[in-house]
Design a protein around this motif. Structure first.
Motif, PDB file in Angstrom:
ATOM      1  N   ARG A 187       1.280  -1.030   0.048  1.00 26.68           N
ATOM      2  CA  ARG A 187      -0.267  -0.250  -0.466  1.00 26.68           C
ATOM      3  C   ARG A 187       0.711   0.963   0.112  1.00 26.68           C
ATOM      4  O   ARG A 187       1.967   1.197   0.179  1.00 26.68           O
ATOM      5  CB  ARG A 187      -0.987   0.389   0.942  1.00 26.68           C
ATOM      6  CG  ARG A 187      -1.654  -0.508   1.714  1.00 26.68           C
ATOM      7  CD  ARG A 187      -2.823  -1.057   2.944  1.00 26.68           C
ATOM      8  NE  ARG A 187      -1.988  -1.403   3.993  1.00 26.68           N
ATOM      9  CZ  ARG A 187      -1.863  -1.054   4.913  1.00 26.68           C
ATOM     10  NH1 ARG A 187      -2.721  -0.667   5.622  1.00 26.68           N
ATOM     11  NH2 ARG A 187      -0.595  -2.035   5.522  1.00 26.68           N
ATOM     12  N   GLY A 188       0.758   1.852  -0.196  1.00 24.71           N
ATOM     13  CA  GLY A 188       1.139   3.401  -0.376  1.00 24.71           C
ATOM     14  C   GLY A 188       0.621   4.129   1.035  1.00 24.71           C
ATOM     15  O   GLY A 188      -0.541   4.267   1.240  1.00 24.71           O
ATOM     16  N   VAL A 219       4.703   6.087  14.966  1.00 25.46           N
ATOM     17  CA  VAL A 219       3.868   5.203  14.636  1.00 25.46           C
ATOM     18  C   VAL A 219       3.912   4.419  13.656  1.00 25.46           C
ATOM     19  O   VAL A 219       4.921   4.691  12.344  1.00 25.46           O
ATOM     20  CB  VAL A 219       2.372   6.133  13.902  1.00 25.46           C
ATOM     21  CG1 VAL A 219       1.090   5.449  12.926  1.00 25.46           C
ATOM     22  CG2 VAL A 219       1.932   7.265  15.313  1.00 25.46           C
ATOM     23  N   GLN A 220       3.668   2.705  13.033  1.00 26.41           N
ATOM     24  CA  GLN A 220       4.535   1.708  11.898  1.00 26.41           C
ATOM     25  C   GLN A 220       3.598   1.409  11.747  1.00 26.41           C
ATOM     26  O   GLN A 220       2.817   0.688  12.476  1.00 26.41           O
ATOM     27  CB  GLN A 220       5.463   1.296  12.412  1.00 26.41           C
ATOM     28  CG  GLN A 220       6.846   1.634  12.822  1.00 26.41           C
ATOM     29  CD  GLN A 220       8.176   1.105  13.523  1.00 26.41           C
ATOM     30  OE1 GLN A 220       8.099  -0.135  12.686  1.00 26.41           O
ATOM     31  NE2 GLN A 220       8.298   1.134  14.971  1.00 26.41           N
ATOM     32  N   VAL A 221       3.251   1.367  10.149  1.00 27.73           N
ATOM     33  CA  VAL A 221       2.046   0.464   9.996  1.00 27.73           C
ATOM     34  C   VAL A 221       2.299  -0.795   8.513  1.00 27.73           C
ATOM     35  O   VAL A 221       2.767   0.057   7.448  1.00 27.73           O
ATOM     36  CB  VAL A 221       0.951   1.184   9.655  1.00 27.73           C
ATOM     37  CG1 VAL A 221       0.336   0.706   8.490  1.00 27.73           C
ATOM     38  CG2 VAL A 221       0.331   2.720   9.976  1.00 27.73           C
ATOM     39  N   ALA A 264       9.211  -1.429   4.013  1.00 25.43           N
ATOM     40  CA  ALA A 264       9.713  -0.211   3.468  1.00 25.43           C
ATOM     41  C   ALA A 264       8.318   0.660   3.395  1.00 25.43           C
ATOM     42  O   ALA A 264       7.274   0.197   3.346  1.00 25.43           O
ATOM     43  CB  ALA A 264      10.252  -0.244   1.988  1.00 25.43           C
ATOM     44  N   GLY A 265       8.959   1.681   4.118  1.00 26.25           N
ATOM     45  CA  GLY A 265       7.617   3.363   4.135  1.00 26.25           C
ATOM     46  C   GLY A 265       6.684   2.659   5.561  1.00 26.25           C
ATOM     47  O   GLY A 265       5.463   3.604   5.400  1.00 26.25           O
ATOM     48  N   MET A 267       4.484   8.215  11.731  1.00 25.10           N
ATOM     49  CA  MET A 267       4.875   9.059  12.070  1.00 25.10           C
ATOM     50  C   MET A 267       6.297   9.364  12.305  1.00 25.10           C
ATOM     51  O   MET A 267       6.247   7.829  13.319  1.00 25.10           O
ATOM     52  CB  MET A 267       4.088   8.834  13.399  1.00 25.10           C
ATOM     53  CG  MET A 267       3.901  10.423  14.686  1.00 25.10           C
ATOM     54  SD  MET A 267       2.419  10.543  15.740  1.00 25.10           S
ATOM     55  CE  MET A 267       1.046  11.159  14.874  1.00 25.10           C
ATOM     56  N   ARG A 268       7.102  10.106  13.010  1.00 26.38           N
ATOM     57  CA  ARG A 268       8.183  10.580  13.256  1.00 26.38           C
ATOM     58  C   ARG A 268       8.596  11.616  14.019  1.00 26.38           C
ATOM     59  O   ARG A 268       8.323  12.743  13.953  1.00 26.38           O
ATOM     60  CB  ARG A 268       9.257  10.631  12.541  1.00 26.38           C
ATOM     61  CG  ARG A 268       9.480   9.171  11.668  1.00 26.38           C
ATOM     62  CD  ARG A 268      11.063   9.370  10.881  1.00 26.38           C
ATOM     63  NE  ARG A 268      10.984   8.066   9.906  1.00 26.38           N
ATOM     64  CZ  ARG A 268      11.435   6.787   9.840  1.00 26.38           C
ATOM     65  NH1 ARG A 268      12.211   6.931  10.737  1.00 26.38           N
ATOM     66  NH2 ARG A 268      11.460   6.669   9.041  1.00 26.38           N
TER      67      ARG A 268
END
Length: 152
Positions: A8-9, A130-132, A140-141, A145-146
């Motif tokens: 997903r983008g 936040v990582q998804v 990758a990607g 949030m950082r």
């Protein structure tokens, strides 16, 4: 698992994340005490005003760790479709919690910790990172949030 879909983008990942924050009931809450003893429990949560809100008794290990440590990692989903949220924590007593957060919690869960016969407190988790990702092909990607700022 066999990967059959493209990754997903970032915009789609953020939309999916915000949808999950609105609809899912439970989040895994990871904390540690001052000696590093880890604690992992599921708690109900609500997404309100850009923060996740939790409620638990202040005397539980999780309540003490959230209060004393001021940080947590939250996780939604399973290992193939995971959301990780690292955040700062602030505790509110039942009489001082913002009404919007308490009412949103009640509307989502059907439970009002303010009215419980035992003392409960609310914890506001303000996301810092936040990582998804949904599978290895989305590593990758995965950072949406950082440092408390959406990168998407």
């Amino acid at each position: 698992m066999k990967i059959t879909e493209p990754p997903r983008g970032p915009e789609q990942r953020k939309r999916d994340l915000l949808s999950r924050l609105e609809t899912e009931m439970d989040v895994w809450v990871a904390t540690a005490d001052s000696e590093g003893l880890p604690c992992l429990v599921p708690l109900w949560f609500v997404w309100e005003g850009g923060s996740l809100w939790l409620a638990t008794r202040p005397t539980t290990p999780t309540g003490r760790n959230l209060r004393d440590g001021g940080r947590t990692r939250l996780a939604l989903g399973d290992t193939l479709d995971v959301v990780l949220v690292d955040g700062d924590v602030r505790m509110y007593g039942a009489e001082e919690v913002p009404s919007a957060a308490a009412e949103a919690f009640l509307a989502k869960t059907g439970w009002d910790p303010r009215a419980d016969s035992k003392p409960y407190v609310y914890f506001q988790v303000r996301p810092l990172a936040v990582q998804v990702r949904n599978g290895e092909h989305e590593m990758a990607g995965r950072h949406l949030m950082r440092d408390g700022v959406w990168v998407v």
